[in-house]
Design a protein around this motif. Structure first.
Motif, PDB file in Angstrom:
ATOM      1  N   ARG A 123      -5.810 -21.060  15.434  1.00 36.78           N
ATOM      2  CA  ARG A 123      -6.759 -20.194  14.738  1.00 36.78           C
ATOM      3  C   ARG A 123      -7.097 -18.981  15.610  1.00 36.78           C
ATOM      4  O   ARG A 123      -8.191 -18.840  16.129  1.00 36.78           O
ATOM      5  CB  ARG A 123      -8.023 -20.966  14.360  1.00 36.78           C
ATOM      6  N   GLY A 124      -6.126 -18.101  15.740  1.00 40.09           N
ATOM      7  CA  GLY A 124      -6.330 -16.880  16.510  1.00 40.09           C
ATOM      8  C   GLY A 124      -6.722 -15.694  15.667  1.00 40.09           C
ATOM      9  O   GLY A 124      -6.881 -14.586  16.177  1.00 40.09           O
ATOM     10  N   GLY A 125      -6.879 -15.918  14.339  1.00 36.23           N
ATOM     11  CA  GLY A 125      -7.208 -14.824  13.433  1.00 36.23           C
ATOM     12  C   GLY A 125      -5.972 -14.290  12.722  1.00 36.23           C
ATOM     13  O   GLY A 125      -4.839 -14.742  12.957  1.00 36.23           O
ATOM     14  N   TRP A 126      -6.229 -13.348  11.821  1.00 34.86           N
ATOM     15  CA  TRP A 126      -5.165 -12.719  11.036  1.00 34.86           C
ATOM     16  C   TRP A 126      -5.354 -11.209  11.088  1.00 34.86           C
ATOM     17  O   TRP A 126      -6.495 -10.715  11.112  1.00 34.86           O
ATOM     18  CB  TRP A 126      -5.216 -13.214   9.594  1.00 34.86           C
ATOM     19  N   ILE A 127      -4.247 -10.484  11.116  1.00 36.77           N
ATOM     20  CA  ILE A 127      -4.279  -9.025  11.202  1.00 36.77           C
ATOM     21  C   ILE A 127      -3.522  -8.434  10.024  1.00 36.77           C
ATOM     22  O   ILE A 127      -2.418  -8.887   9.698  1.00 36.77           O
ATOM     23  CB  ILE A 127      -3.639  -8.537  12.519  1.00 36.77           C
ATOM     24  N   GLN A 128      -4.099  -7.408   9.401  1.00 38.04           N
ATOM     25  CA  GLN A 128      -3.378  -6.634   8.397  1.00 38.04           C
ATOM     26  C   GLN A 128      -3.189  -5.222   8.936  1.00 38.04           C
ATOM     27  O   GLN A 128      -4.154  -4.541   9.286  1.00 38.04           O
ATOM     28  CB  GLN A 128      -4.130  -6.585   7.068  1.00 38.04           C
ATOM     29  N   GLY A 129      -1.933  -4.806   8.998  1.00 36.84           N
ATOM     30  CA  GLY A 129      -1.602  -3.492   9.524  1.00 36.84           C
ATOM     31  C   GLY A 129      -1.442  -2.463   8.413  1.00 36.84           C
ATOM     32  O   GLY A 129      -0.799  -2.737   7.396  1.00 36.84           O
ATOM     33  N   ALA A 130      -2.021  -1.288   8.608  1.00 38.02           N
ATOM     34  CA  ALA A 130      -1.900  -0.187   7.642  1.00 38.02           C
ATOM     35  C   ALA A 130      -0.693   0.663   8.000  1.00 38.02           C
ATOM     36  O   ALA A 130      -0.596   1.172   9.121  1.00 38.02           O
ATOM     37  CB  ALA A 130      -3.169   0.659   7.653  1.00 38.02           C
ATOM     38  N   HIS A 131       0.214   0.820   7.045  1.00 42.11           N
ATOM     39  CA  HIS A 131       1.437   1.563   7.338  1.00 42.11           C
ATOM     40  C   HIS A 131       1.270   3.067   7.190  1.00 42.11           C
ATOM     41  O   HIS A 131       2.236   3.815   7.350  1.00 42.11           O
ATOM     42  CB  HIS A 131       2.592   1.066   6.468  1.00 42.11           C
ATOM     43  N   GLY A 132       0.061   3.532   6.907  1.00 44.09           N
ATOM     44  CA  GLY A 132      -0.194   4.973   6.818  1.00 44.09           C
ATOM     45  C   GLY A 132      -1.683   5.256   6.732  1.00 44.09           C
ATOM     46  O   GLY A 132      -2.506   4.349   6.534  1.00 44.09           O
ATOM     47  N   LYS A 133      -2.036   6.526   6.892  1.00 43.87           N
ATOM     48  CA  LYS A 133      -3.445   6.940   6.876  1.00 43.87           C
ATOM     49  C   LYS A 133      -4.092   6.676   5.519  1.00 43.87           C
ATOM     50  O   LYS A 133      -5.236   6.215   5.428  1.00 43.87           O
ATOM     51  CB  LYS A 133      -3.535   8.424   7.222  1.00 43.87           C
ATOM     52  N   LYS A 134      -3.380   6.966   4.439  1.00 40.96           N
ATOM     53  CA  LYS A 134      -3.924   6.819   3.090  1.00 40.96           C
ATOM     54  C   LYS A 134      -4.314   5.369   2.809  1.00 40.96           C
ATOM     55  O   LYS A 134      -5.418   5.089   2.320  1.00 40.96           O
ATOM     56  CB  LYS A 134      -2.909   7.311   2.063  1.00 40.96           C
ATOM     57  N   VAL A 135      -3.426   4.437   3.102  1.00 41.71           N
ATOM     58  CA  VAL A 135      -3.734   3.033   2.827  1.00 41.71           C
ATOM     59  C   VAL A 135      -4.793   2.506   3.781  1.00 41.71           C
ATOM     60  O   VAL A 135      -5.567   1.608   3.425  1.00 41.71           O
ATOM     61  CB  VAL A 135      -2.465   2.149   2.858  1.00 41.71           C
ATOM     62  N   PHE A 136      -4.854   3.056   4.979  1.00 43.48           N
ATOM     63  CA  PHE A 136      -5.909   2.658   5.910  1.00 43.48           C
ATOM     64  C   PHE A 136      -7.276   3.013   5.326  1.00 43.48           C
ATOM     65  O   PHE A 136      -8.207   2.198   5.349  1.00 43.48           O
ATOM     66  CB  PHE A 136      -5.717   3.358   7.260  1.00 43.48           C
ATOM     67  N   GLU A 137      -7.381   4.201   4.784  1.00 43.37           N
ATOM     68  CA  GLU A 137      -8.670   4.655   4.261  1.00 43.37           C
ATOM     69  C   GLU A 137      -9.002   4.034   2.909  1.00 43.37           C
ATOM     70  O   GLU A 137     -10.177   3.743   2.628  1.00 43.37           O
ATOM     71  CB  GLU A 137      -8.663   6.179   4.147  1.00 43.37           C
ATOM     72  N   GLU A 138      -7.986   3.807   2.068  1.00 46.63           N
ATOM     73  CA  GLU A 138      -8.248   3.355   0.696  1.00 46.63           C
ATOM     74  C   GLU A 138      -8.196   1.835   0.530  1.00 46.63           C
ATOM     75  O   GLU A 138      -8.777   1.308  -0.425  1.00 46.63           O
ATOM     76  CB  GLU A 138      -7.245   4.007  -0.260  1.00 46.63           C
ATOM     77  N   ILE A 139      -7.520   1.140   1.424  1.00 43.44           N
ATOM     78  CA  ILE A 139      -7.381  -0.312   1.288  1.00 43.44           C
ATOM     79  C   ILE A 139      -8.028  -1.045   2.462  1.00 43.44           C
ATOM     80  O   ILE A 139      -8.895  -1.902   2.278  1.00 43.44           O
ATOM     81  CB  ILE A 139      -5.896  -0.718   1.157  1.00 43.44           C
ATOM     82  N   VAL A 140      -7.616  -0.694   3.675  1.00 47.56           N
ATOM     83  CA  VAL A 140      -8.045  -1.457   4.848  1.00 47.56           C
ATOM     84  C   VAL A 140      -9.527  -1.280   5.146  1.00 47.56           C
ATOM     85  O   VAL A 140     -10.255  -2.267   5.365  1.00 47.56           O
ATOM     86  CB  VAL A 140      -7.181  -1.074   6.064  1.00 47.56           C
ATOM     87  N   MET A 141      -9.997  -0.056   5.156  1.00 46.81           N
ATOM     88  CA  MET A 141     -11.411   0.177   5.488  1.00 46.81           C
ATOM     89  C   MET A 141     -12.357  -0.493   4.491  1.00 46.81           C
ATOM     90  O   MET A 141     -13.280  -1.205   4.902  1.00 46.81           O
ATOM     91  CB  MET A 141     -11.683   1.675   5.597  1.00 46.81           C
ATOM     92  N   PRO A 142     -12.151  -0.328   3.166  1.00 46.84           N
ATOM     93  CA  PRO A 142     -13.036  -1.023   2.224  1.00 46.84           C
ATOM     94  C   PRO A 142     -12.938  -2.546   2.326  1.00 46.84           C
ATOM     95  O   PRO A 142     -13.946  -3.243   2.211  1.00 46.84           O
ATOM     96  CB  PRO A 142     -12.554  -0.529   0.856  1.00 46.84           C
ATOM     97  N   ARG A 143     -11.743  -3.069   2.538  1.00 47.42           N
ATOM     98  CA  ARG A 143     -11.566  -4.523   2.641  1.00 47.42           C
ATOM     99  C   ARG A 143     -12.342  -5.068   3.840  1.00 47.42           C
ATOM    100  O   ARG A 143     -13.068  -6.067   3.732  1.00 47.42           O
ATOM    101  CB  ARG A 143     -10.080  -4.843   2.759  1.00 47.42           C
ATOM    102  N   CYS A 144     -12.206  -4.433   4.967  1.00 47.88           N
ATOM    103  CA  CYS A 144     -12.909  -4.868   6.168  1.00 47.88           C
ATOM    104  C   CYS A 144     -14.421  -4.773   5.961  1.00 47.88           C
ATOM    105  O   CYS A 144     -15.174  -5.695   6.319  1.00 47.88           O
ATOM    106  CB  CYS A 144     -12.462  -4.010   7.347  1.00 47.88           C
ATOM    107  N   ARG A 145     -14.877  -3.673   5.366  1.00 50.35           N
ATOM    108  CA  ARG A 145     -16.313  -3.488   5.130  1.00 50.35           C
ATOM    109  C   ARG A 145     -16.875  -4.575   4.218  1.00 50.35           C
ATOM    110  O   ARG A 145     -17.943  -5.133   4.479  1.00 50.35           O
ATOM    111  CB  ARG A 145     -16.558  -2.105   4.517  1.00 50.35           C
TER     112      ARG A 145
END
Length: 431
Positions: A123-145
């Motif tokens: 149980r070391g955790g799970w990481i999701q990597g954003a393959h670009g700036k757009k998906v980082f801002e539109e998918i990753v940031m809201p999901r983490c928040r």
């Protein structure tokens, strides 16, 4: 037809399968479960815990399908984030569902601990990597928040942090997020461990017994299988991506998509220590996603979309070898030791579906690549339904099956979408 367990890294390194025999004669049960993957085994285990007499019918052996051939990443939650669940299902059901599946990794680890399942769980955790700036801002940031607002110790990763956590070059991913709930395990060992736990609780698992017919018989159901029949008051269909014609129209509610994986030989310590030092599982935001991890013997496992449906060859691994070289240049020259594939059930809305097909006949399918944790929870929910809970009492929508239009052309559609998704993923990686 009974098919042998396909060769894979997991088949080569799993714990032995629990002793179970094929069906020989007739059986009677409170609940019959068709399919011995994570969903069916979890359902059987939870039913047996509650004192129900359970018979599980499996065409091959426990974990034969995607449950024994997936990437072994324990990912909490579903493809839909909490706010999307609320918008789609309403605040009450959406919140209950987010809580239930947000705790899915907890359920997996608790079963492993309770039953002493030897599946190399970490149980070391799970990481999701954003393959670009757009998906980082539109998918990753809201999901983490959103998950942070639910009390999860989630945190955003910038490009430098992402590179350090996975052991990659700085430009492999724009950034990502870290979810401490997740982890990794040996997926076939976990399936076999669930089977052993279910047997320990009193369930019977019969292998090499393909189901040939299902019919109503008075107030009960009768299942005809190779070697005999099972009469049960209630039946659960848990065949997921390998659903066939047993129940009319059910297989047309999902599209089976092949997922392809490779594993290197065990990495030399000098390379192994530079890759995923925290031993997390990683998946990215591509539509044709990549996912990777180290196994318990130090192999680098890389997965993605399969160029073939079944029985891949080492020559089919060119794309995944290129991904290894791009993300982990230090491992670029490592020879591959294993290649294998398995089918994932994809739904139109990327959500699992649960159905009451007829009185006392239940089904669930379509975990969309998050089966380790999600299917374990869904099996528990099916056990509640089969024990008498009303659909509105469980934190999951119970719906009528909705066949996918033009399902007969699914292979052409999957190929066409794959080509389009490849273009979109490439464009987003440049923004």
């Amino acid at each position: 037809m009974v098919q042998p367990l396909p060769a894979s890294l997991w088949a080569a390194t799993a714990i032995p399968s629990p002793s179970n025999s094929s069906l020989n004669g007739d059986r009677a049960a409170d609940v019959a479960v068709v399919g011995a993957g994570y969903t069916g085994l979890s359902a059987a285990l939870h039913l047996a815990q509650a004192g129900q007499k359970v018979v599980v019918l499996e065409a091959s052996e426990p974990g034969w399908g995607a449950s024994g051939r997936n990437g072994g990443q324990i990912i909490a939650g579903l493809k839909h984030d909490p706010e999307k669940l609320n918008a789609a299902l309403g605040q009450d059901l959406g919140s209950r569902m987010a809580d239930e599946f947000g705790g899915s990794a907890d359920l997996v680890f608790s079963l492993i601990e309770r039953y002493g399942i030897d599946c190399h769980a970490r149980r070391g955790g799970w990481i999701q990597g954003a393959h670009g700036k757009k998906v980082f801002e539109e998918i990753v940031m809201p999901r983490c928040r959103q998950w942070a607002a639910h009390g999860v110790g989630a945190r955003l990763l910038d490009q430098t942090e992402m590179a350090a956590l996975i052991g990659s070059s700085n430009d492999a991913y724009y950034g990502g997020w870290f979810d401490p709930r997740g982890g990794v395990l040996q997926p076939l060992s976990y399936a076999r461990g669930l089977a052993k736990a279910a047997i320990q609780e009193g369930a019977e698992i019969v292998s090499r017994s393909p189901v040939q017919a299902l019919r109503r018989s008075g107030d009960s159901w009768e299942i005809e299988a190779a070697g005999g029949r099972v009469r049960a008051a209630r039946v659960i269909l848990a065949t997921n991506a390998y659903t066939d014609k047993l129940w009319p129209g059910l297989r047309r509610t999902v599209i089976p998509v092949a997922s392809f994986q490779t594993a290197t030989r065990p990495l030399p310590v000098s390379i192994r220590d530079t890759i995923l030092p925290g031993e997390q599982g990683v998946a990215d935001t591509r539509r044709l996603l990549l996912y990777f991890r180290l196994d318990h013997e130090g192999r680098l496992v890389m997965g993605g979309r399969s160029p073939v449906d079944d029985a891949p060859r080492f020559e089919d691994a060119r794309t995944l070898k290129a991904a290894i070289a791009r993300i982990f240049p230090q491992a670029a020259g490592m020879p591959l030791e294993f290649v294998w594939s398995g089918k994932v059930a994809i739904t139109k809305d990327t959500m699992p579906h649960m159905h009451v097909l007829a009185p006392n006949l239940y089904a669930a399918l379509g975990c969309n690549g998050r089966g380790v944790a999600a299917c374990t929870v869904i099996g528990r929910l099916l056990a509640r339904l089969a024990s008498g809970a009303q659909p509105e009492e469980i934190p999951f929508p119970v719906t009528a099956p909705q066949p996918i239009p033009l399902h007969a052309f699914r292979k052409l559609a999957v190929f066409t979408l794959s080509q389009w998704y490849r273009v979109l993923d490439g464009l987003e990686a440049r923004t």
